[in-house]
Design a protein around this motif. Structure first.
Motif, PDB file in Angstrom:
ATOM      1  N   ILE A  20      -2.966  10.081  53.125  1.00 35.43           N
ATOM      2  CA  ILE A  20      -4.342  10.500  52.872  1.00 35.43           C
ATOM      3  C   ILE A  20      -4.375  11.500  51.723  1.00 35.43           C
ATOM      4  O   ILE A  20      -3.389  12.183  51.463  1.00 35.43           O
ATOM      5  CB  ILE A  20      -4.981  11.107  54.144  1.00 35.43           C
ATOM      6  N   SER A  21      -5.514  11.554  51.048  1.00 33.38           N
ATOM      7  CA  SER A  21      -5.764  12.576  50.024  1.00 33.38           C
ATOM      8  C   SER A  21      -6.823  13.514  50.563  1.00 33.38           C
ATOM      9  O   SER A  21      -7.809  13.070  51.160  1.00 33.38           O
ATOM     10  CB  SER A  21      -6.269  11.941  48.730  1.00 33.38           C
ATOM     11  N   ILE A  22      -6.600  14.816  50.349  1.00 36.81           N
ATOM     12  CA  ILE A  22      -7.594  15.804  50.741  1.00 36.81           C
ATOM     13  C   ILE A  22      -7.804  16.773  49.585  1.00 36.81           C
ATOM     14  O   ILE A  22      -6.952  16.911  48.713  1.00 36.81           O
ATOM     15  CB  ILE A  22      -7.228  16.551  52.037  1.00 36.81           C
ATOM     16  N   ASP A  23      -8.943  17.422  49.588  1.00 34.16           N
ATOM     17  CA  ASP A  23      -9.275  18.356  48.520  1.00 34.16           C
ATOM     18  C   ASP A  23      -8.654  19.722  48.785  1.00 34.16           C
ATOM     19  O   ASP A  23      -8.488  20.130  49.942  1.00 34.16           O
ATOM     20  CB  ASP A  23     -10.792  18.498  48.386  1.00 34.16           C
ATOM     21  N   LEU A  24      -8.363  20.404  47.727  1.00 33.07           N
ATOM     22  CA  LEU A  24      -7.855  21.769  47.776  1.00 33.07           C
ATOM     23  C   LEU A  24      -8.767  22.619  48.656  1.00 33.07           C
ATOM     24  O   LEU A  24      -9.979  22.566  48.523  1.00 33.07           O
ATOM     25  CB  LEU A  24      -7.792  22.338  46.359  1.00 33.07           C
ATOM     26  N   GLY A  25      -8.178  23.367  49.572  1.00 34.13           N
ATOM     27  CA  GLY A  25      -8.941  24.236  50.456  1.00 34.13           C
ATOM     28  C   GLY A  25      -9.404  23.596  51.747  1.00 34.13           C
ATOM     29  O   GLY A  25      -9.841  24.284  52.659  1.00 34.13           O
ATOM     30  N   GLU A  26      -9.318  22.274  51.850  1.00 38.53           N
ATOM     31  CA  GLU A  26      -9.753  21.584  53.061  1.00 38.53           C
ATOM     32  C   GLU A  26      -8.689  21.643  54.148  1.00 38.53           C
ATOM     33  O   GLU A  26      -7.520  21.901  53.882  1.00 38.53           O
ATOM     34  CB  GLU A  26     -10.068  20.109  52.780  1.00 38.53           C
ATOM     35  N   VAL A  56       1.119  23.233  58.024  1.00 34.19           N
ATOM     36  CA  VAL A  56       0.671  22.565  59.238  1.00 34.19           C
ATOM     37  C   VAL A  56       1.023  23.438  60.435  1.00 34.19           C
ATOM     38  O   VAL A  56       2.112  24.003  60.505  1.00 34.19           O
ATOM     39  CB  VAL A  56       1.283  21.142  59.371  1.00 34.19           C
ATOM     40  N   ALA A  57       0.062  23.557  61.340  1.00 35.68           N
ATOM     41  CA  ALA A  57       0.256  24.288  62.593  1.00 35.68           C
ATOM     42  C   ALA A  57      -0.494  23.537  63.688  1.00 35.68           C
ATOM     43  O   ALA A  57      -1.708  23.335  63.576  1.00 35.68           O
ATOM     44  CB  ALA A  57      -0.257  25.718  62.470  1.00 35.68           C
ATOM     45  N   ASP A  58       0.241  23.089  64.685  1.00 32.55           N
ATOM     46  CA  ASP A  58      -0.355  22.337  65.801  1.00 32.55           C
ATOM     47  C   ASP A  58      -1.176  21.145  65.314  1.00 32.55           C
ATOM     48  O   ASP A  58      -2.223  20.830  65.880  1.00 32.55           O
ATOM     49  CB  ASP A  58      -1.210  23.246  66.682  1.00 32.55           C
ATOM     50  N   GLY A  59      -0.731  20.503  64.236  1.00 29.90           N
ATOM     51  CA  GLY A  59      -1.407  19.322  63.712  1.00 29.90           C
ATOM     52  C   GLY A  59      -2.505  19.598  62.708  1.00 29.90           C
ATOM     53  O   GLY A  59      -3.031  18.678  62.100  1.00 29.90           O
ATOM     54  N   VAL A  60      -2.869  20.868  62.512  1.00 32.80           N
ATOM     55  CA  VAL A  60      -3.921  21.207  61.546  1.00 32.80           C
ATOM     56  C   VAL A  60      -3.271  21.471  60.191  1.00 32.80           C
ATOM     57  O   VAL A  60      -2.490  22.407  60.035  1.00 32.80           O
ATOM     58  CB  VAL A  60      -4.742  22.437  61.998  1.00 32.80           C
ATOM     59  N   VAL A  61      -3.607  20.620  59.230  1.00 31.96           N
ATOM     60  CA  VAL A  61      -3.065  20.709  57.877  1.00 31.96           C
ATOM     61  C   VAL A  61      -4.052  21.490  57.014  1.00 31.96           C
ATOM     62  O   VAL A  61      -5.250  21.188  57.010  1.00 31.96           O
ATOM     63  CB  VAL A  61      -2.854  19.300  57.277  1.00 31.96           C
ATOM     64  N   THR A  62      -3.539  22.468  56.271  1.00 31.99           N
ATOM     65  CA  THR A  62      -4.363  23.253  55.358  1.00 31.99           C
ATOM     66  C   THR A  62      -3.858  23.048  53.936  1.00 31.99           C
ATOM     67  O   THR A  62      -2.694  23.313  53.648  1.00 31.99           O
ATOM     68  CB  THR A  62      -4.312  24.756  55.718  1.00 31.99           C
ATOM     69  N   ALA A  63      -4.738  22.550  53.053  1.00 33.58           N
ATOM     70  CA  ALA A  63      -4.389  22.267  51.663  1.00 33.58           C
ATOM     71  C   ALA A  63      -4.427  23.556  50.852  1.00 33.58           C
ATOM     72  O   ALA A  63      -5.467  24.189  50.740  1.00 33.58           O
ATOM     73  CB  ALA A  63      -5.349  21.243  51.075  1.00 33.58           C
ATOM     74  N   LEU A  64      -3.281  23.934  50.262  1.00 29.95           N
ATOM     75  CA  LEU A  64      -3.167  25.200  49.539  1.00 29.95           C
ATOM     76  C   LEU A  64      -3.088  25.059  48.028  1.00 29.95           C
ATOM     77  O   LEU A  64      -3.491  25.957  47.299  1.00 29.95           O
ATOM     78  CB  LEU A  64      -1.917  25.958  50.017  1.00 29.95           C
TER      79      LEU A  64
END
Length: 111
Positions: A20-26, A56-64
């Protein structure tokens, strides 16, 4: 004589997303499924191949940062992965509806 049941081993781990692609900050939440349901230890350990791009923490990915990373979920020695592309859309053109026009879209050329 006492008979004890052998713990049930993890047979597989799957993720609800493989690329998947996600935006910065999402943020994005990945869900891991560990089988069989009666596995003795279904604890999932999450990891990012490049934590400078996404954590990633507990399945939550944060785009940095813009780039590529592979998020893995491991349980009982079995692993599943999702390839994440983080896009920095801050300098990409916006259409009349406020949607980002990505360079691989067929909307024409960019100046």
């Amino acid at each position: 004589m006492t008979v004890t049941e052998k713990p049930v081993a993890v047979e597989s781990v799957t993720l609800d997303c493989t690329q998947i692609s996600i935006d910065l900050g999402e943020t994005l939440t990945l869900t891991a499924t560990v089988l069989p349901d009666n596995a003795a230890d279904k604890t999932v350990v999450w990891a990012s191949s490049d934590p400078s791009v996404a954590t990633v923490a507990d399945g939550v990915v944060t785009a940095l940062a813009a780039g590529f990373t592979r998020i893995t979920a491991t349980a009982g020695g079995k692993t599943a992965a999702c390839e994440i592309t983080v896009i920095d859309n801050r300098n990409l053109p916006i259409d009349q509806n406020g949607n980002v026009i990505y360079p691989d879209d067929d909307y024409g050329t960019f100046n």
